[in-house]
Design an enzyme around this catalytic site. Structure first.
Site, PDB file in Angstrom:
ATOM      1  N   GLU A  11       0.811  -1.222   0.000  1.00 56.94           N
ATOM      2  CA  GLU A  11       0.000   0.000   0.000  1.00 56.94           C
ATOM      3  C   GLU A  11       0.847   1.277   0.000  1.00 56.94           C
ATOM      4  O   GLU A  11       0.324   2.356  -0.248  1.00 56.94           O
ATOM      5  CB  GLU A  11      -0.960  -0.016   1.203  1.00 56.94           C
ATOM      6  N   ASP A 201     -11.691  -6.944  -2.298  1.00 56.39           N
ATOM      7  CA  ASP A 201     -12.553  -8.125  -2.136  1.00 56.39           C
ATOM      8  C   ASP A 201     -13.933  -7.649  -1.706  1.00 56.39           C
ATOM      9  O   ASP A 201     -14.139  -6.458  -1.481  1.00 56.39           O
ATOM     10  CB  ASP A 201     -11.965  -9.068  -1.071  1.00 56.39           C
TER      11      ASP A 201
HETATM   12  N1  ADE Z   1      -9.018  -5.101   3.919  1.00 58.98           N
HETATM   13  C1  ADE Z   1      -9.255  -5.568   2.684  1.00 58.98           C
HETATM   14  N2  ADE Z   1     -10.280  -6.440   2.688  1.00 58.98           N
HETATM   15  C2  ADE Z   1     -10.710  -6.526   3.963  1.00 58.98           C
HETATM   16  C3  ADE Z   1     -11.717  -7.270   4.616  1.00 58.98           C
HETATM   17  N3  ADE Z   1     -12.502  -8.115   3.937  1.00 58.98           N
HETATM   18  N4  ADE Z   1     -11.858  -7.123   5.957  1.00 58.98           N
HETATM   19  C4  ADE Z   1     -11.058  -6.280   6.650  1.00 58.98           C
HETATM   20  N5  ADE Z   1     -10.085  -5.551   6.084  1.00 58.98           N
HETATM   21  C5  ADE Z   1      -9.909  -5.668   4.751  1.00 58.98           C
END
Ligand code: ADE
Length: 247
Positions: A11, A201
């Site tokens: 990041e 996601d």
């Molecule tokens: N960062 C990226 N995806 C995430 C998720 N599903 N839960 C918590 N932090 C995240």
């Protein structure tokens, strides 16, 4: 001076690669690279994952580098059905969803002496949307942009029931593990801040696999936005937006 924080190596890597006149120092176990990005003086730190790391890193940056404003940038899990990996969320508010004083009649996320939803600086939110347009307008496969609440807690969310709860309880668009701790720390110090996230996601049963597959693309999208955002954020803030105690 602008303070920029990301949680993971991926990041911060792309921003770091474009910095000049770099100096590196370690404080409280956090490596901070200070230098210039497109002529703007910045301090860039990798906080590590989670709310405690984010809090320590943010306070250290504020105390030692005296930024006029701070940005947290990185990836998040989406909470709405039609979101795609790579889409960008600019937080209008952040909330610490795992703060639980419901035993005392408070709502989830609520704690004495602070609003439940912590507001990001409106002028930085507006600048982030302008930066999005500058980065992606007319581009093939451009991501979508959404503005709204980002819910933070010390948990990687991979659970449909949990993601629906976050959406219903907080009207949140995305979840991650640092934004509210960062925002709370900036707020206590009277400093303007914003959280910018690209989706890796959709927080459901396939989240960890999707996270790994999409991490690079999501980081590239947030980098393209940050490239445009940093020069905008460094510009003078409108006077009426400054609050008492704000530098
Ligand atoms: N960062 C990226 N995806 C995430 C998720 N599903 N839960 C918590 N932090 C995240």
């Amino acid at each position: 001076m602008l303070g920029i924080i990301g949680a993971m190596d991926e990041e911060v890597q792309l921003l770091q690669g474009q910095m000049t006149k770099k100096k590196s120092a370690v404080h409280a176990g956090v490596t901070v690279i200070s230098g210039k990005f497109k002529g703007v003086e910045i301090a860039l730190a990798q906080s590590g994952i989670g709310k405690i790391n984010a809090t320590i890193c943010t306070q250290m940056m504020i105390d030692l580098f005296k930024p006029g404003a701070l940005i947290f940038s990185g990836v998040a899990g989406g909470l709405l059905p039609n979101m795609r990996a790579g889409d960008i969320i600019v937080a209008s508010h952040v909330v610490e969803y795992d703060m639980d004083l419901t035993a005392f009649g408070r709502r989830h996320g609520e704690t004495p002496g602070r609003d439940r939803l912590i507001e990001c600086a409106p002028d930085l939110v507006a600048k982030a949307t302008n930066a999005f347009d500058a980065a992606f307008d007319g581009k093939k496969d451009a991501p979508d942009l959404m503005l709204g609440t980002v819910a933070s807690g010390d948990r990687f969310v991979q659970d449909k029931t949990m993601l629906r709860w976050l959406q219903r309880e907080f009207a949140a668009l995305a979840t991650e593990m640092e934004g509210a701790a960062f925002g709370h720390t900036c707020h206590l110090n009277g400093l303007p801040f914003v959280v910018i996230r690209a989706l890796s996601d959709s927080s459901g049963s396939s989240a960890s696999g999707d996270f790994k597959n999409n991490l690079h693309r999501a980081c590239q999208n947030s980098f393209h936005l940050m490239e445009k955002m940093i020069p905008l954020a460094a510009k003078e803030r409108p006077r009426r937006e400054r609050r008492k105690g704000t530098r």
